[in-house]
Design a protein around this motif. Structure first.
Motif, mmCIF file in Angstrom:
data_model
loop_
_atom_site.group_PDB
_atom_site.id
_atom_site.type_symbol
_atom_site.label_atom_id
_atom_site.label_comp_id
_atom_site.label_asym_id
_atom_site.label_seq_id
_atom_site.Cartn_x
_atom_site.Cartn_y
_atom_site.Cartn_z
ATOM 1 N N LEU A 110 15.601 -20.007 20.836
ATOM 2 C CA LEU A 110 15.353 -19.110 21.961
ATOM 3 C C LEU A 110 14.839 -17.753 21.499
ATOM 4 O O LEU A 110 13.952 -17.162 22.139
ATOM 5 C CB LEU A 110 16.635 -18.935 22.782
ATOM 6 C CG LEU A 110 17.106 -20.183 23.526
ATOM 7 C CD1 LEU A 110 18.463 -19.940 24.163
ATOM 8 C CD2 LEU A 110 16.091 -20.606 24.587
ATOM 9 N N LEU A 111 15.369 -17.243 20.397
ATOM 10 C CA LEU A 111 14.881 -15.966 19.881
ATOM 11 C C LEU A 111 13.414 -16.080 19.472
ATOM 12 O O LEU A 111 12.603 -15.193 19.742
ATOM 13 C CB LEU A 111 15.725 -15.525 18.682
ATOM 14 C CG LEU A 111 17.149 -15.054 18.990
ATOM 15 C CD1 LEU A 111 17.901 -14.750 17.699
ATOM 16 C CD2 LEU A 111 17.129 -13.813 19.878
ATOM 17 N N VAL A 157 10.943 -12.329 19.498
ATOM 18 C CA VAL A 157 11.638 -11.142 19.023
ATOM 19 C C VAL A 157 10.986 -10.631 17.741
ATOM 20 O O VAL A 157 10.212 -11.334 17.093
ATOM 21 C CB VAL A 157 13.133 -11.436 18.762
ATOM 22 C CG1 VAL A 157 13.829 -11.827 20.044
ATOM 23 C CG2 VAL A 157 13.297 -12.504 17.700
ATOM 24 N N GLU A 158 11.304 -9.391 17.388
ATOM 25 C CA GLU A 158 10.774 -8.805 16.158
ATOM 26 C C GLU A 158 11.182 -9.648 14.940
ATOM 27 O O GLU A 158 12.295 -10.168 14.892
ATOM 28 C CB GLU A 158 11.315 -7.387 15.990
ATOM 29 C CG GLU A 158 10.815 -6.406 17.037
ATOM 30 C CD GLU A 158 9.319 -6.152 16.894
ATOM 31 O OE1 GLU A 158 8.810 -6.206 15.748
ATOM 32 O OE2 GLU A 158 8.664 -5.919 17.918
ATOM 33 N N PRO A 159 10.305 -9.778 13.962
ATOM 34 C CA PRO A 159 10.634 -10.573 12.769
ATOM 35 C C PRO A 159 11.934 -10.148 12.101
ATOM 36 O O PRO A 159 12.708 -10.992 11.634
ATOM 37 C CB PRO A 159 9.430 -10.320 11.849
ATOM 38 C CG PRO A 159 8.297 -10.031 12.782
ATOM 39 C CD PRO A 159 8.920 -9.273 13.918
ATOM 40 N N TRP A 174 14.923 -12.799 11.486
ATOM 41 C CA TRP A 174 15.404 -13.126 10.146
ATOM 42 C C TRP A 174 16.861 -12.728 9.968
ATOM 43 O O TRP A 174 17.640 -13.442 9.319
ATOM 44 C CB TRP A 174 14.539 -12.464 9.086
ATOM 45 C CG TRP A 174 13.224 -13.166 8.889
ATOM 46 C CD1 TRP A 174 11.994 -12.705 9.259
ATOM 47 C CD2 TRP A 174 13.009 -14.451 8.308
ATOM 48 N NE1 TRP A 174 11.020 -13.623 8.949
ATOM 49 C CE2 TRP A 174 11.609 -14.712 8.365
ATOM 50 C CE3 TRP A 174 13.847 -15.409 7.747
ATOM 51 C CZ2 TRP A 174 11.057 -15.883 7.874
ATOM 52 C CZ3 TRP A 174 13.291 -16.590 7.251
ATOM 53 C CH2 TRP A 174 11.907 -16.811 7.318
ATOM 54 N N GLY A 175 17.245 -11.595 10.558
ATOM 55 C CA GLY A 175 18.644 -11.196 10.498
ATOM 56 C C GLY A 175 19.527 -12.181 11.235
ATOM 57 O O GLY A 175 20.617 -12.541 10.763
ATOM 58 N N SER A 176 19.055 -12.648 12.386
ATOM 59 C CA SER A 176 19.808 -13.634 13.161
ATOM 60 C C SER A 176 19.875 -14.968 12.433
ATOM 61 O O SER A 176 20.895 -15.658 12.471
ATOM 62 C CB SER A 176 19.155 -13.826 14.537
ATOM 63 O OG SER A 176 19.132 -12.616 15.256
ATOM 64 N N LEU A 177 18.781 -15.326 11.757
ATOM 65 C CA LEU A 177 18.766 -16.574 10.989
ATOM 66 C C LEU A 177 19.799 -16.526 9.866
ATOM 67 O O LEU A 177 20.515 -17.502 9.619
ATOM 68 C CB LEU A 177 17.369 -16.820 10.415
ATOM 69 C CG LEU A 177 17.205 -18.088 9.566
ATOM 70 C CD1 LEU A 177 17.503 -19.330 10.392
ATOM 71 C CD2 LEU A 177 15.800 -18.158 8.978
#
Length: 230
Positions: A155-156, A161-163, A167-170
């Motif tokens: 969904l992000l 969303v900003e990279p 990447w932080g969410s990943l």
């Protein structure tokens, strides 16, 4: 208002990923079901080693129980998914909301169905540091985390969303899935192959669901403006 779905070329990687993860999860399922000696031996060796450490580390056991019982608990994952579904629905993305909800529900049903079908016993210890009930394979915690985190990452990406945010969410999602898998084995309530089967099954479900959503929305877009997905 959200960004359009992934470009058509991304459907193939998701489908391929889903099929590969499904095949691997099936292999693990069969090996567990037939009690393949090398796998059982590896499971036992890993479980014994981690349990011995857990008995000597009560502080780490308490921290692991907080994480696995609250932060990464399947119900926490379901509540998080429900909040996302409600948010999508209220913003008018009702097809997407229903798709996410259906994927999460299928994950829960699949998990419980596999537990019933395999009926694997959990590790037994004379000095347990934690307890759990029902069948062991696959790990419900690991599979629920894989499904919830996989859907949220999709969904992000879908919403552009900003990279740095993605990447932080990943990284956070990866830590969550790996962390809950490790804590379930460390606390002595699952075998290593239980959490592996759970993660693979969850990843397969999410990847195939994303591929299905992408295919469906492409066809609706191709059908004309009156069938365009909001």
């Amino acid at each position: 208002m959200h960004s359009p779905p992934f470009p058509p070329r991304t459907r193939v990687p998701f489908l391929t990923t889903g099929l590969v993860c499904a095949a691997l999860s099936l292999v693990v399922l069969v090996l567990v079901a037939v009690r393949w000696p090398p796998l059982i031996s590896l499971d036992t060796t890993v479980a014994d080693g981690l349990h011995r450490r857990a008995v000597d580390e009560p502080g780490l056991v308490r921290a692991s129980r907080v994480l696995t019982d609250w932060v990464w608990d399947p119900w926490t994952m379901r509540v998080l998914t429900a909040v996302v579904v409600i948010t999508l629905w209220r913003r008018g993305a009702r097809l997407l909301a229903g798709w996410v909800a259906a994927t999460s529900l299928v994950g829960t049903l699949l998990q419980q169905g596999l537990k019933w079908a395999v009926g694997r016993e959990r590790p037994q210890w004379p000095d347990p540091v934690d307890s759990a009930h029902y069948a062991a394979f696959p790990s419900g915690h690991a599979m629920s985390a894989a499904v919830a985190c996989g859907l949220l990452m999709w969904l992000l990406r879908l919403h552009g969303v900003e990279p740095s945010v993605w990447w932080g969410s990943l990284a956070l999602a990866a830590v969550s899935v790996a962390g809950v898998s490790l804590t379930r084995v460390y606390l002595g309530v699952h075998w290593m192959s239980d959490v592996l089967g759970g993660v693979l099954s969850g990843a397969a479900l999410v990847a195939l669901s994303v591929a299905g959503y992408t295919t469906y929305t492409e066809r609706r877009e191709a059908a004309g403006p009156t069938h365009r997905v909001p």
